[in-house]
Enzyme design. Structure first.
Site, mmCIF file in Angstrom:
data_model
loop_
_atom_site.group_PDB
_atom_site.id
_atom_site.type_symbol
_atom_site.label_atom_id
_atom_site.label_comp_id
_atom_site.label_asym_id
_atom_site.label_seq_id
_atom_site.Cartn_x
_atom_site.Cartn_y
_atom_site.Cartn_z
ATOM 1 N N SER A 149 0.838 -1.200 0.000
ATOM 2 C CA SER A 149 0.000 0.000 0.000
ATOM 3 C C SER A 149 0.869 1.245 0.000
ATOM 4 C CB SER A 149 -0.896 -0.005 1.247
ATOM 5 O OG SER A 149 -1.501 1.253 1.456
ATOM 6 N N TYR A 188 -4.457 -1.114 9.362
ATOM 7 C CA TYR A 188 -4.190 -1.539 7.986
ATOM 8 C C TYR A 188 -2.793 -1.146 7.535
ATOM 9 C CZ TYR A 188 -4.511 -1.743 2.891
ATOM 10 O OH TYR A 188 -4.276 -2.009 1.568
ATOM 11 N N LYS A 192 0.605 -3.473 6.451
ATOM 12 C CA LYS A 192 1.250 -3.357 5.143
ATOM 13 C C LYS A 192 2.729 -2.996 5.284
ATOM 14 C CE LYS A 192 -2.079 -4.483 2.356
ATOM 15 N NZ LYS A 192 -2.004 -5.670 1.487
#
Length: 272
Positions: A149, A188, A192
């Site tokens: 990401s 999140y 990542k």
């Protein structure tokens, strides 16, 4: 006609994964695409839609049950690929999850959400990658990809001006508790960043072998990954997911071989 390359993409039935499969089906290069989906029914629905959108393709797309949070699912998947093809040319570790919104809404505890996120985004990815490695070694030109990401860069957490990352890095007002965020990402983006280290470990592990490895940062895309909604994300500057799908196809087809072993965006190497 060239033999089809065997390609497995996890989380291929929706969002970015779906767009990647669609882009590969539109390619003149023939692939045997194994669309990994936790739900076979949802995978079959996605394949039916793809056949309508890409009615003529040199590639074949079939659904395989793939729940990377389940060791038994991974074992069955690997056994299926081994028995049918005896090799795997391309693995795209695309399956991922974001549970920050579940914490904010109270539907999951912090521990539940963080454990689930790390299990899917990092641990499950590691189990699958390790499990299919003998099949990748059986390929003459194996490619291994990890979907990361643009939010995962440590140095870019200091970016306070350039959008859209500056929006995520903006500090909330003083006091506690903090107001709810439109797009919470603490869990999140942490997973990542962890995935980036996992990727770098695989670069090291495979340095003297013939497996090419990348981490792909597909950009800010209007998918439903975070539960925010595609339209809301578009208002925030997100691009169409097809852009990310075509980027993945380009990596598969060798257009980013100059940056093997790196975290890449479509136009640059992503800073760590």
């Amino acid at each position: 006609m060239a033999a089809k390359q065997i390609l497995l993409i996890t989380g291929g039935n929706t969002g970015l994964g779906y767009e990647a499969v669609k882009a590969l089906m539109q390619s003149s290069t023939p692939y045997e695409i194994l669309m990994g989906s936790r739900s076979v029914d949802k995978g079959e629905q996605a394949v039916a839609k793809l056949k309508q959108e890409v009615p003529q393709s040199p590639s074949t797309t079939t659904v395989v049950q793939a729940d990377i949070s389940s060791d038994s699912s991974i074992e069955k998947l690997v056994d299926t690929i081994k028995s049918k093809f005896a090799k795997l040319d391309i693995l795209i570790n695309n399956a991922g999850a974001s549970f920050d919104g579940e914490i904010q809404s109270g539907r999951m505890s912090i521990r539940e959400a963080w454990n689930s996120s790390w299990d899917t985004n990092v641990a499950g990815t590691q189990v699958l990658t390790t499990s299919v490695m003998p099949l990748l070694f059986a390929s003459s030109n194996p490619r291994l990809m990890f979907m990361t990401s643009g939010t995962s860069s440590l140095i870019e957490t200091e970016e306070l001006e350039k959008m859209p990352i500056a929006r995520l890095n903006a500090a909330p007002g003083a006091g506690w508790p903090k107001a709810d965020l439109v797009n919470p990402v603490t869990c999140y983006r942490s997973t990542k960043t962890g995935l980036n280290m996992l990727f770098r470990e695989w670069v090291k592990i495979l340095r003297n072998d013939h497996v090419k490895v990348w981490a792909i940062s597909p950009g800010f895309l209007a998918t439903n990954l975070a539960g925010v909604g595609a339209e809301q994300l578009r208002k925030m500057g997100a691009q169409d997911p097809s852009i990310g799908g075509n980027f993945i196809k380009d990596v598969v087809e060798g257009k980013h071989d100059r940056d093997v072993g790196k975290i890449i965006r479509s136009t640059m190497v992503q800073p760590y």
